[in-house]
Motif scaffolding. Structure first.
Motif, PDB file in Angstrom:
ATOM      1  N   LYS A   1       8.338  35.521   0.775  1.00  0.00           N
ATOM      2  CA  LYS A   1       9.587  35.142   0.114  1.00  0.00           C
ATOM      3  C   LYS A   1      10.187  33.952   0.846  1.00  0.00           C
ATOM      4  N   LEU A   2      10.899  33.127   0.137  1.00  0.00           N
ATOM      5  CA  LEU A   2      11.478  31.914   0.705  1.00  0.00           C
ATOM      6  C   LEU A   2      12.355  32.215   1.920  1.00  0.00           C
ATOM      7  N   LYS A   3      13.147  33.289   1.856  1.00  0.00           N
ATOM      8  CA  LYS A   3      14.089  33.599   2.929  1.00  0.00           C
ATOM      9  C   LYS A   3      13.405  33.994   4.229  1.00  0.00           C
ATOM     10  N   ASP A   4      12.126  34.381   4.153  1.00  0.00           N
ATOM     11  CA  ASP A   4      11.417  34.834   5.349  1.00  0.00           C
ATOM     12  C   ASP A   4      10.728  33.696   6.103  1.00  0.00           C
ATOM     13  N   ILE A   5      10.759  32.497   5.555  1.00  0.00           N
ATOM     14  CA  ILE A   5      10.124  31.346   6.210  1.00  0.00           C
ATOM     15  C   ILE A   5      11.186  30.619   7.026  1.00  0.00           C
ATOM     16  N   ARG A   6      10.928  30.511   8.330  1.00  0.00           N
ATOM     17  CA  ARG A   6      11.971  29.989   9.223  1.00  0.00           C
ATOM     18  C   ARG A   6      11.410  28.909  10.141  1.00  0.00           C
ATOM     19  N   GLY A   7      12.333  28.301  10.904  1.00  0.00           N
ATOM     20  CA  GLY A   7      11.951  27.368  11.953  1.00  0.00           C
ATOM     21  C   GLY A   7      11.213  26.140  11.446  1.00  0.00           C
ATOM     22  N   ASP A   8      10.198  25.726  12.212  1.00  0.00           N
ATOM     23  CA  ASP A   8       9.440  24.526  11.872  1.00  0.00           C
ATOM     24  C   ASP A   8       8.725  24.669  10.531  1.00  0.00           C
ATOM     25  N   SER A   9       8.298  25.888  10.212  1.00  0.00           N
ATOM     26  CA  SER A   9       7.641  26.111   8.915  1.00  0.00           C
ATOM     27  C   SER A   9       8.609  25.847   7.772  1.00  0.00           C
ATOM     28  N   ALA A  10       9.852  26.296   7.936  1.00  0.00           N
ATOM     29  CA  ALA A  10      10.869  26.063   6.896  1.00  0.00           C
ATOM     30  C   ALA A  10      11.122  24.574   6.718  1.00  0.00           C
ATOM     31  N   ASN A  11      11.113  23.826   7.811  1.00  0.00           N
ATOM     32  CA  ASN A  11      11.315  22.378   7.725  1.00  0.00           C
ATOM     33  C   ASN A  11      10.211  21.722   6.904  1.00  0.00           C
ATOM     34  N   ASN A  12       8.987  22.136   7.135  1.00  0.00           N
ATOM     35  CA  ASN A  12       7.874  21.558   6.382  1.00  0.00           C
ATOM     36  C   ASN A  12       7.878  21.996   4.921  1.00  0.00           C
ATOM     37  N   LEU A  13       8.391  23.189   4.667  1.00  0.00           N
ATOM     38  CA  LEU A  13       8.530  23.634   3.282  1.00  0.00           C
ATOM     39  C   LEU A  13       9.568  22.765   2.559  1.00  0.00           C
ATOM     40  N   LYS A  14      10.667  22.440   3.243  1.00  0.00           N
ATOM     41  CA  LYS A  14      11.700  21.575   2.639  1.00  0.00           C
ATOM     42  C   LYS A  14      11.128  20.205   2.288  1.00  0.00           C
ATOM     43  N   ILE A  15      10.269  19.686   3.163  1.00  0.00           N
ATOM     44  CA  ILE A  15       9.673  18.374   2.903  1.00  0.00           C
ATOM     45  C   ILE A  15       8.874  18.401   1.601  1.00  0.00           C
ATOM     46  N   LEU A  16       8.074  19.452   1.408  1.00  0.00           N
ATOM     47  CA  LEU A  16       7.278  19.554   0.176  1.00  0.00           C
ATOM     48  C   LEU A  16       8.190  19.696  -1.040  1.00  0.00           C
ATOM     49  N   LYS A  17       9.250  20.476  -0.908  1.00  0.00           N
ATOM     50  CA  LYS A  17      10.195  20.633  -2.028  1.00  0.00           C
ATOM     51  C   LYS A  17      10.858  19.302  -2.361  1.00  0.00           C
ATOM     52  N   ASN A  18      11.226  18.551  -1.307  1.00  0.00           N
ATOM     53  CA  ASN A  18      11.860  17.247  -1.529  1.00  0.00           C
ATOM     54  C   ASN A  18      10.900  16.252  -2.165  1.00  0.00           C
ATOM     55  N   MET A  19       9.604  16.456  -1.928  1.00  0.00           N
ATOM     56  CA  MET A  19       8.591  15.592  -2.539  1.00  0.00           C
ATOM     57  C   MET A  19       8.312  15.985  -3.985  1.00  0.00           C
ATOM     58  N   GLY A  20       8.895  17.105  -4.390  1.00  0.00           N
ATOM     59  CA  GLY A  20       8.694  17.554  -5.766  1.00  0.00           C
ATOM     60  C   GLY A  20       7.362  18.255  -5.989  1.00  0.00           C
ATOM     61  N   ILE A  21       6.775  18.789  -4.914  1.00  0.00           N
ATOM     62  CA  ILE A  21       5.482  19.462  -5.027  1.00  0.00           C
ATOM     63  C   ILE A  21       5.701  20.879  -5.557  1.00  0.00           C
ATOM     64  N   PRO A  22       4.990  21.290  -6.605  1.00  0.00           N
ATOM     65  CA  PRO A  22       5.123  22.666  -7.105  1.00  0.00           C
ATOM     66  C   PRO A  22       4.652  23.675  -6.058  1.00  0.00           C
ATOM     67  N   LEU A  23       5.411  24.735  -5.878  1.00  0.00           N
ATOM     68  CA  LEU A  23       5.081  25.777  -4.917  1.00  0.00           C
ATOM     69  C   LEU A  23       5.008  27.107  -5.660  1.00  0.00           C
ATOM     70  N   TYR A  24       3.944  27.866  -5.412  1.00  0.00           N
ATOM     71  CA  TYR A  24       3.730  29.132  -6.126  1.00  0.00           C
ATOM     72  C   TYR A  24       3.871  30.279  -5.133  1.00  0.00           C
ATOM     73  N   TYR A  25       4.875  31.142  -5.366  1.00  0.00           N
ATOM     74  CA  TYR A  25       5.131  32.258  -4.455  1.00  0.00           C
ATOM     75  C   TYR A  25       4.377  33.492  -4.941  1.00  0.00           C
ATOM     76  N   LEU A  26       3.673  34.138  -4.022  1.00  0.00           N
ATOM     77  CA  LEU A  26       2.892  35.333  -4.336  1.00  0.00           C
ATOM     78  C   LEU A  26       3.507  36.504  -3.573  1.00  0.00           C
ATOM     79  N   THR A  27       4.447  37.162  -4.151  1.00  0.00           N
ATOM     80  CA  THR A  27       5.134  38.257  -3.463  1.00  0.00           C
ATOM     81  C   THR A  27       4.888  39.613  -4.122  1.00  0.00           C
TER      82      THR A  27
END
Length: 517
Positions: free
Chosen positions: A86-112
């Motif tokens: 889940k998005l809320k469970d990703i923290r720290g440096d990993s969260a920063n890199n996730l934000k970069i992909l979101k800002n780039m407009g890259i589609p992200l598929y969550y498997l929860t």
């Protein structure tokens, strides 16, 4: 090359971040970039025509995977990102890199949830590569739920799988796999190889292993007191004994081999021939007197010594003084190959060992003689190398082979430290453990070497190197590596099923030529 556990790698990362001020974000960036660099190097011509699926978890390993995805996308590679969190469970440096992909407009598929896995199945239909960044070096136990199912789905796909740092499901410290585990075609690990890669059945999941630098100071393992190394060609080249042009046969040492019994004369002969072939100047093989003609016939360059024998044609107690005389004029004694378990012979060994004044390489029945009274090891004042297979080690420790195999490094290390000896624990990935805590893991060799006489050749190699001036640890590390490398060379031409112990000696010159020593 240092060999680290998952816990040690975490300490190294923290030292790099806190002491050397290398931000975790930088380490993560370097890790992801190196994965992509390795991929491009291996598949450069076709990457832009391929589809890559990147599957990430919530931890730092997942963050590495997000960096991989970004770099692939920037290189024009069709890349899809699936997140087992889940998005809320990703923290720290990993969260920063996730934000970069979101800002780039890259589609992200969550498997929860289980129903989300259909997205992964559909994505894998046309995928050529899967990047596994689910679990890292901190993983222990078994994958569960949606993650377990995702791993199984990936393994059933036809895509090539690239594991980031460690195949998800392998414990990096132990090599144990408790449940579903990524079966990688390639594993790209960071900084240093992980101990668990070479334990238990982890090798079945690694595929081709590549170690990449991510800017961690290379001296950190030593500073943290890590004494464990992976034996490589680069590691052993510096260990080779130096040869002076004005040398003579006496310069390169004299090996005494004592062993043999009815039906097992060949073991002592293999040890003698191996010691000579690896460079010892003189080799003398002592066997029961009635068997001496066999040695004379089998070996041309090796001297022989007939010794007093029992009625069963094994060495008798009367051989004590002649053996001491042999050893007195020698540089090292190799004791045990083909010796037999005759009670009088075993008694001879137990009496002989505390009297010896030269380094000893103890093998086979020489080791078994100690099983009844292991305290004899504490009475020996010379350097000792013991070369047990797991069964012999189990007899020494009065335990089971299964318990020895459960923790090969720990068993060898504790024994070496307790008794002040060098232990060469043979088997798949042999362990060399020194009394001072150093441990070397050797990965040369193959299962074609699981044949009668292979251990006798190893004993000869180690004894021959000690004769030339190497200390017990260096001789054990170099001898074990060359033994395995010669076996690897042999199977290239003879194949695994056809390899014989004598072939290991025959292929040694080719290994030396390849190493340019």
């Amino acid at each position: 090359m240092y060999l680290v556990t998952g816990e040690e790698m975490h300490r190294i990362d923290q030292e790099a971040i806190n002491r050397y001020q290398i931000p975790g974000q930088v380490l993560m960036e370097n890790a992801g970039a190196k994965v992509v660099q390795t991929l491009i190097h291996n598949f450069e011509e076709s990457m832009t025509q391929k589809t890559v699926i990147v599957v990430v978890g919530k931890g730092n390993n997942g963050g590495d995977g997000l960096v991989v995805a970004r770099h692939l996308i920037n290189k024009g590679v069709d890349t899809k990102v699936f997140i087992l969190s889940k998005l809320k469970d990703i923290r720290g440096d990993s969260a920063n890199n996730l934000k970069i992909l979101k800002n780039m407009g890259i589609p992200l598929y969550y498997l929860t949830e289980e129903k989300d896995l259909n997205k992964l199945k559909i994505g894998l239909v046309k995928a050529h590569f899967v990047v596994d960044a689910i679990f890292g070096t901190g993983f222990k136990g078994a994958s569960m739920g949606v993650t377990e199912q995702a791993i199984d789905i990936i393994n059933r796909s036809e895509a090539k799988v690239i594991a980031v740092d460690v195949p998800s499901g392998v414990e990096s410290s132990t090599g144990k796999v408790h449940g579903s585990c990524i079966k990688a075609d390639y594993t790209i690990t960071f900084g240093f190889p992980k101990l668990g890669f070479f334990m238990h059945n982890a090798a079945d999941f690694l595929g081709q292993l590549t170690v990449v630098d991510i800017s961690i100071p290379y001296w950190l393992p030593e500073q943290l007191g890590i004494k464990r190394k992976l034996v490589t060609a680069d590691e052993v080249i510096s260990m080779f004994p130096k040869r002076n042009e004005r040398s003579h046969k006496g310069t390169f040492g004299h090996v005494a081999v004592v062993g043999g019994s009815e039906g097992m004369t060949g073991a002592a002969c293999l040890t003698g021939q191996a010691a000579l072939s690896i460079g010892a100047g003189i080799v003398n093989v002592g066997v029961p007197a009635s068997l001496n003609p066999i040695v004379e016939q089998k070996l041309t360059e090796v001297m022989s010594k007939p010794l007093p024998e029992t009625q069963s044609k094994s060495l008798s107690r009367e051989a004590l003084e002649p053996i001491n005389s042999m050893v007195e004029s020698s540089s090292v004694l190799a004791l045990g190959p083909g010796l037999s378990s005759h009670s009088e012979t075993m008694s001879l060994v137990r009496t002989l060992l505390p009297q010896l004044k030269k380094p000893i390489v103890l093998d086979a029945d020489g080791i078994n003689a100690l099983a009844e009274n292991i305290d004899i090891l504490g009475l020996i004042n010379e350097p000792v190398v013991i070369t047990p297979h797991p069964g012999e080690m189990a007899r020494l420790l009065k335990t089971t082979v299964a318990k020895v195999e459960e923790d090969r490094v720990g068993v060898a290390s504790k024994f070496a430290a307790k008794w002040g000896v060098t232990v060469v624990l043979k088997g798949n990935h042999s362990i060399v453990a020194a009394a001072d805590g150093r441990v070397y893991l050797n990965i040369s060799g193959n299962n074609g070497m699981a044949t009668a006489g292979s251990g006798d050749v190893l004993t000869g190699f180690i004894a021959g190197l000690i004769a030339q001036g190497l200390d017990s640890v260096e001789a054990s590390v170099l001898g074990t590596y060359l033994h395995g490398a010669a076996g690897d060379m042999g199977v290239k031409e003879k194949r695994v099923m056809a390899l014989l112990a004598g072939d290991i000696i025959s292929y040694l010159p080719k290994v030396l030529q390849e190493l340019e020593v």
